[in-house]
Scaffold this motif. Structure first.
Motif, PDB file in Angstrom:
ATOM      1  N   TRP A  52       0.788  -1.231   0.000  1.00 47.35           N
ATOM      2  CA  TRP A  52       0.000   0.000   0.000  1.00 47.35           C
ATOM      3  C   TRP A  52       0.824   1.288   0.000  1.00 47.35           C
ATOM      4  O   TRP A  52       0.264   2.366  -0.132  1.00 47.35           O
ATOM      5  N   GLY A  53       2.127   1.208   0.185  1.00 44.64           N
ATOM      6  CA  GLY A  53       2.955   2.406   0.176  1.00 44.64           C
ATOM      7  C   GLY A  53       3.153   2.988   1.568  1.00 44.64           C
ATOM      8  O   GLY A  53       2.296   2.852   2.450  1.00 44.64           O
ATOM      9  N   ILE A  54       4.291   3.660   1.758  1.00 43.27           N
ATOM     10  CA  ILE A  54       4.652   4.176   3.079  1.00 43.27           C
ATOM     11  C   ILE A  54       3.649   5.215   3.565  1.00 43.27           C
ATOM     12  O   ILE A  54       3.180   5.173   4.703  1.00 43.27           O
ATOM     13  N   ARG A  55       3.311   6.157   2.697  1.00 48.22           N
ATOM     14  CA  ARG A  55       2.467   7.276   3.127  1.00 48.22           C
ATOM     15  C   ARG A  55       1.106   6.794   3.616  1.00 48.22           C
ATOM     16  O   ARG A  55       0.633   7.208   4.682  1.00 48.22           O
ATOM     17  N   ARG A  56       0.474   5.933   2.855  1.00 45.49           N
ATOM     18  CA  ARG A  56      -0.863   5.480   3.226  1.00 45.49           C
ATOM     19  C   ARG A  56      -0.839   4.698   4.538  1.00 45.49           C
ATOM     20  O   ARG A  56      -1.703   4.891   5.406  1.00 45.49           O
ATOM     21  N   VAL A  57       0.146   3.826   4.694  1.00 49.55           N
ATOM     22  CA  VAL A  57       0.227   3.031   5.921  1.00 49.55           C
ATOM     23  C   VAL A  57       0.483   3.934   7.126  1.00 49.55           C
ATOM     24  O   VAL A  57      -0.137   3.781   8.187  1.00 49.55           O
ATOM     25  N   LEU A  58       1.386   4.897   6.972  1.00 50.08           N
ATOM     26  CA  LEU A  58       1.686   5.804   8.079  1.00 50.08           C
ATOM     27  C   LEU A  58       0.469   6.635   8.476  1.00 50.08           C
ATOM     28  O   LEU A  58       0.215   6.856   9.667  1.00 50.08           O
ATOM     29  N   VAL A  59      -0.279   7.099   7.495  1.00 50.52           N
ATOM     30  CA  VAL A  59      -1.469   7.896   7.800  1.00 50.52           C
ATOM     31  C   VAL A  59      -2.477   7.072   8.594  1.00 50.52           C
ATOM     32  O   VAL A  59      -3.049   7.538   9.593  1.00 50.52           O
ATOM     33  N   VAL A  60      -2.689   5.834   8.179  1.00 56.81           N
ATOM     34  CA  VAL A  60      -3.681   4.985   8.852  1.00 56.81           C
ATOM     35  C   VAL A  60      -3.262   4.689  10.290  1.00 56.81           C
ATOM     36  O   VAL A  60      -4.056   4.851  11.234  1.00 56.81           O
ATOM     37  N   VAL A  61      -2.011   4.251  10.496  1.00 50.15           N
ATOM     38  CA  VAL A  61      -1.603   3.866  11.853  1.00 50.15           C
ATOM     39  C   VAL A  61      -1.470   5.090  12.755  1.00 50.15           C
ATOM     40  O   VAL A  61      -1.732   5.006  13.968  1.00 50.15           O
ATOM     41  N   THR A  62      -1.082   6.233  12.198  1.00 53.72           N
ATOM     42  CA  THR A  62      -0.988   7.443  13.017  1.00 53.72           C
ATOM     43  C   THR A  62      -2.371   7.924  13.430  1.00 53.72           C
ATOM     44  O   THR A  62      -2.577   8.359  14.573  1.00 53.72           O
TER      45      THR A  62
END
Length: 449
Positions: A52-62
């Motif tokens: 899914w890509g770094i940005r999308r994963v980081l946004v979700v978990v943050t």
């Protein structure tokens, strides 16, 4: 933000213990649950970035971390707090390796060493100021304010993530390695939980030893399965690269030695010298903050003087500082304590930042996410191991009638164990020196060879 989840909440263990009438073992589950959950989620980061890509994963978990923090501030029972701490640990375990991947995916090569210095500074900032911030928040607003502060940090990070360019998402289907995830997650949690209770293995708590042993068996099986998988959850084939293996050994042993200060210094200040939690935090703040300030400086020096000189200098300073700490008695002055911690903290900065950067720079770009996930997962396991080692040494003296005197001797003994770990870095440094040609950008490992 992730490191604050550990360091910022350690000061709350005695407070929660008194508030709910818990034993120390039950109160520590707020920390153990967090670390175990982080160890589980770290195994997923490499796969999720690829999918899914770094940005999308980081946004979700943050975002999930922000929501969980707000919920945590509203809870009023102990079981729910442990549960929300587990959720926060799952988020933190994803965030830590992904932030490293950001550096190597978006920044040009000549800026990565400096960026890793700033990353190390941020990682050290939590242990440096976390106890002080948490202590002040508790006194002023109560323990729920710690969760709300964590939520504010998460919201701030969400704002920063908006500046990261969007990525194209992989359209190819990669089957999720469920079997490997179960082995990695269950094995990680079992080892961390089992080792956290190592001082009870002899006696009624022998079951924790069996849990740790079973977890170790799962991890061995994980390595066997991953070696035969073309798309492993944790990219164990990276260990075929000699430089990567050496840097992982270096970083792992540094982690084992590092937690001596994190665990033993507060115990020495409060249990031996009688300082309260707030005063202990202020005593620890100056040396820890120096370590934070030095991190970006070391990152800039990486390309100027080279990693090997920095690492050897740091090794010597860590050794000197640890020797001074191992010689402290119950009547040591505050100045002598701070001086020893200062020397050791400077050494920690010099060994951690170059080691972290070297571990990533020797990999091809397509392996950065997997390397970061594997590296941080191993560090999480070794962190639990180090806490188990030092706590078991200190606990050996708790049944003695000599009380404080024995505690001092046990703390000194634990620091001597950390000195042994530091001495183990010398042959690894020598091996790294013999492989210094692979540290250049033109190395075959950098190009995926």
């Amino acid at each position: 933000m992730s490191m604050y989840g550990i360091s910022g909440y350690t000061v709350m263990i005695p407070i929660w213990k008194a508030h709910w009438g818990l034993t120390v073992d039950y109160a520590q589950w707020s920390l153990i649950g967090f670390m175990a959950a982080a160890g589980v989620s770290m195994t997923l980061s490499g796969y999720m970035v690829k999918r899914w890509g770094i940005r999308r994963v980081l946004v979700v978990v943050t975002a999930l971390s922000a929501i969980a923090s707000v919920v945590g501030g509203l809870l009023t029972d102990w079981g729910s707090i442990v549960g929300i701490r587990i959720v926060l640990g799952l988020c933190a375990g994803m965030i830590t390796p992904l932030t490293v991947s950001l550096i190597y995916q978006y920044l040009p090569e000549q800026k990565r060493a400096l960026a890793m210095g700033w990353w190390s500074m941020a990682a050290m900032l939590g242990p440096a100021v976390g106890p002080v911030i948490s202590g002040w928040l508790y006194v002023q607003f109560g323990w729920s304010s710690l969760f709300l502060f964590s939520g504010l940090l998460s919201m701030f990070m969400l704002g920063c993530l908006r500046r990261i360019p969007r990525q194209s998402i992989s359209t190819s289907y990669t089957p999720f390695p469920l079997r490997q995830f179960i082995l990695a997650g269950t094995g990680s949690a079992s080892v961390i939980i089992g080792l956290s209770q190592v001082h009870y293995w002899i006696g009624a708590g022998w079951g924790y030893g069996m849990v740790a042993l079973a977890g170790g068996g799962m991890l061995v099986r994980l390595v066997q399965i991953s070696a035969a998988d073309k798309q492993p959850l944790l990219h164990w084939p990276l260990f075929k690269y000699r430089l990567w293996t050496l840097t992982m050994l270096w970083n792992g042993i540094v982690t084992l030695a590092l937690y001596a200060g994190t665990y033993l210094i507060p115990l020495y200040l409060m249990d031996v010298q009688g300082w309260n939690a707030a005063d202990s935090g202020w005593i620890m703040l100056f040396p820890s903050f120096i370590m934070v300030l030095l991190a970006p400086v070391v990152g800039r020096l990486y390309d100027v003087v080279g990693p090997l000189r920095l690492m050897f200098s740091g090794l010597l300073l860590m050794l000197i500082g640890s020797l001074l700490l191992a010689s402290l008695d119950s009547g040591a002055s505050v100045l002598s304590i701070i001086s020893a911690m200062f020397i050791r903290s400077v050494g920690v900065s010099l060994v951690t930042t170059p080691g972290n950067h070297m571990g990533m720079v020797c990999l091809a770009n397509e392996h950065i996410a997997q390397g970061s996930a594997l590296s941080n997962w191993l560090k999480q396991l070794l962190s639990a191991c180090s806490i188990a080692i030092y706590s078991s040494i200190v606990m050996l003296g708790h049944n003695s009638v000599e009380g404080t005197l024995v505690t001092v001797s046990r703390i000194q003994a634990a620091f001597w164990v950390s000195i042994v770990f530091i001495l183990m870095l010398i042959p690894i440094w020598w091996l790294l020196r013999n492989n210094r040609r692979q540290m250049s950008p033109a190395s075959p490992i950098m190009n995926g060879g």
